[in-house]
Motif scaffolding. Structure first.
Motif, short mmCIF file in Angstrom:
data_model
loop_
_atom_site.label_atom_id
_atom_site.label_comp_id
_atom_site.label_asym_id
_atom_site.label_seq_id
_atom_site.Cartn_x
_atom_site.Cartn_y
_atom_site.Cartn_z
N LEU A 153 0.80 -1.23 0.00
CA LEU A 153 0.00 0.00 0.00
C LEU A 153 0.83 1.28 0.00
O LEU A 153 0.28 2.38 0.08
CB LEU A 153 -0.93 0.00 1.23
N ILE A 154 2.14 1.17 -0.09
CA ILE A 154 2.99 2.35 0.00
C ILE A 154 2.68 3.37 -1.09
O ILE A 154 2.64 4.58 -0.86
CB ILE A 154 4.48 1.96 -0.01
N SER A 155 2.45 2.90 -2.31
CA SER A 155 2.17 3.84 -3.41
C SER A 155 0.91 4.66 -3.15
O SER A 155 0.82 5.83 -3.53
CB SER A 155 2.04 3.08 -4.73
N ILE A 156 -0.07 4.08 -2.47
CA ILE A 156 -1.29 4.81 -2.11
C ILE A 156 -1.00 5.73 -0.93
O ILE A 156 -1.47 6.87 -0.89
CB ILE A 156 -2.43 3.84 -1.76
N MET A 157 -0.22 5.25 0.03
CA MET A 157 0.14 6.09 1.19
C MET A 157 0.78 7.40 0.75
O MET A 157 0.53 8.46 1.34
CB MET A 157 1.11 5.34 2.11
N GLN A 158 1.59 7.33 -0.30
CA GLN A 158 2.30 8.52 -0.76
C GLN A 158 1.37 9.59 -1.33
O GLN A 158 1.77 10.74 -1.48
CB GLN A 158 3.34 8.11 -1.82
N TYR B 94 -9.92 9.36 0.47
CA TYR B 94 -8.60 8.72 0.47
C TYR B 94 -8.67 7.30 1.01
O TYR B 94 -7.95 6.40 0.55
CB TYR B 94 -7.60 9.56 1.28
N PHE B 95 -9.56 7.07 1.97
CA PHE B 95 -9.74 5.72 2.49
C PHE B 95 -10.24 4.79 1.39
O PHE B 95 -9.84 3.62 1.31
CB PHE B 95 -10.72 5.76 3.67
N GLU B 96 -11.10 5.31 0.53
CA GLU B 96 -11.64 4.51 -0.57
C GLU B 96 -10.54 4.07 -1.53
O GLU B 96 -10.61 2.99 -2.13
CB GLU B 96 -12.70 5.32 -1.31
N MET B 97 -9.50 4.91 -1.67
CA MET B 97 -8.37 4.55 -2.53
C MET B 97 -7.69 3.27 -2.02
O MET B 97 -7.32 2.40 -2.80
CB MET B 97 -7.37 5.70 -2.60
N PHE B 98 -7.55 3.17 -0.71
CA PHE B 98 -6.92 1.97 -0.13
C PHE B 98 -7.83 0.76 -0.32
O PHE B 98 -7.36 -0.33 -0.70
CB PHE B 98 -6.64 2.19 1.36
N LYS B 99 -9.12 0.93 -0.10
CA LYS B 99 -10.06 -0.18 -0.26
C LYS B 99 -10.08 -0.66 -1.71
O LYS B 99 -10.10 -1.87 -1.98
CB LYS B 99 -11.45 0.25 0.20
N SER B 100 -10.06 0.29 -2.66
CA SER B 100 -10.08 -0.08 -4.08
C SER B 100 -8.83 -0.85 -4.46
O SER B 100 -8.90 -1.84 -5.23
CB SER B 100 -10.21 1.18 -4.94
N GLU B 101 -7.69 -0.43 -3.93
CA GLU B 101 -6.44 -1.12 -4.23
C GLU B 101 -6.46 -2.55 -3.69
O GLU B 101 -6.02 -3.49 -4.36
CB GLU B 101 -5.27 -0.34 -3.63
#
Length: 243
Positions: free
Chosen positions: A184-189, A225-232
């Protein structure tokens, strides 16, 4: 605001006494939606105290709570150091505190206790409800209280309620995913700095897991932004659960 705790006490570092200030201050600030920015436990050492106070002074958003070192023994250095750092001056006699000491101790105020009234110029007193031996504050954002929890905690409880009880509410979302942080690092950034990101790796049955949490004032922005992690995670077919 950046809230700092400075806990002064050689006896804490050498194990003779347990610190009770960090947990108290953390929880008291949390009542009003605040978090600590940094906390330091340091020796009764003049140079170390000077460096610590100076670092905090240079933060224009700093609010500091300093515990200990305002008594009348030789290792009580806080008043002198605070005057040097925050006022670039020697201490001066605070008339009201001087009179309070005389009223409480009479002749026994001399030759040592009376020096508790030597404070940085333009200090305001912080009422001590236990024995009226005050703490002091500077510039309405640097607060100095005794090292005794029974005195310091009610003093700061009132200060925080009076001065820092108005805050914006924050919204937190959390998930636990069966994967490593690396996934998830790429999303964290992509998460902006004003949203607090917490990533906690957890090993369960020898398998990597990560607990990810976002905290912010704008609920919709945090959810986006939370949705970005869920989608990934969904895209990679990685199991997760909301906490």
């Amino acid at each position: 605001m950046n809230f700092y705790a400075v806990i002064i006490g050689t006896e804490i570092l050498n194990g003779r006494r347990q610190d009770k200030h960090f947990e108290f201050l953390r929880d008291e600030l949390a009542k009003y939606g605040h978090t600590l920015f940094a906390s330091f436990v340091i020796k009764d050492d003049k140079e170390l105290m000077q460096r610590t106070y100076t670092m905090i002074k240079e933060d224009k958003d700093a609010v500091m709570f300093s515990f200990g070192g305002i008594g009348s023994t030789p290792d009580d250095l806080t008043r002198e150091v605070a005057s040097q750092v925050f006022r670039e001056s020697t201490t001066v006699v605070h008339e009201k505190f001087f009179n309070d000491i005389i009223e409480r101790f009479g002749e026994e105020a001399y030759p040592h206790r009376i020096h508790m009234a030597d404070l940085p110029p333009d200090s305001e007193l912080i009422k001590n409800p236990v024995n009226n031996m005050s703490g002091f504050l500077l510039d309405d954002r640097f607060f100095f209280v005794p090292g005794f929890p029974s005195m310091a905690h009610p003093m700061l409880r009132q200060i925080i309620k009076d001065k820092f009880s108005k805050s914006k509410q924050k919204f937190r979302v959390t998930l636990l995913a069966k994967t490593s942080e690396n996934t998830l690092i790429s999303i964290m950034q992509k998460v902006p700095q004003h949203i607090e990101l917490s990533s906690l790796p957890i090993l369960k049955k020898k398998s990597p897991n990560v607990e990810l949490s976002l905290l912010g004032e704008d609920r919709e922005e945090v959810l986006d932004y939370f949705e970005m992690f869920k989608s990934e995670l969904d895209k990679k077919k990685i199991y997760y659960e909301l906490r």
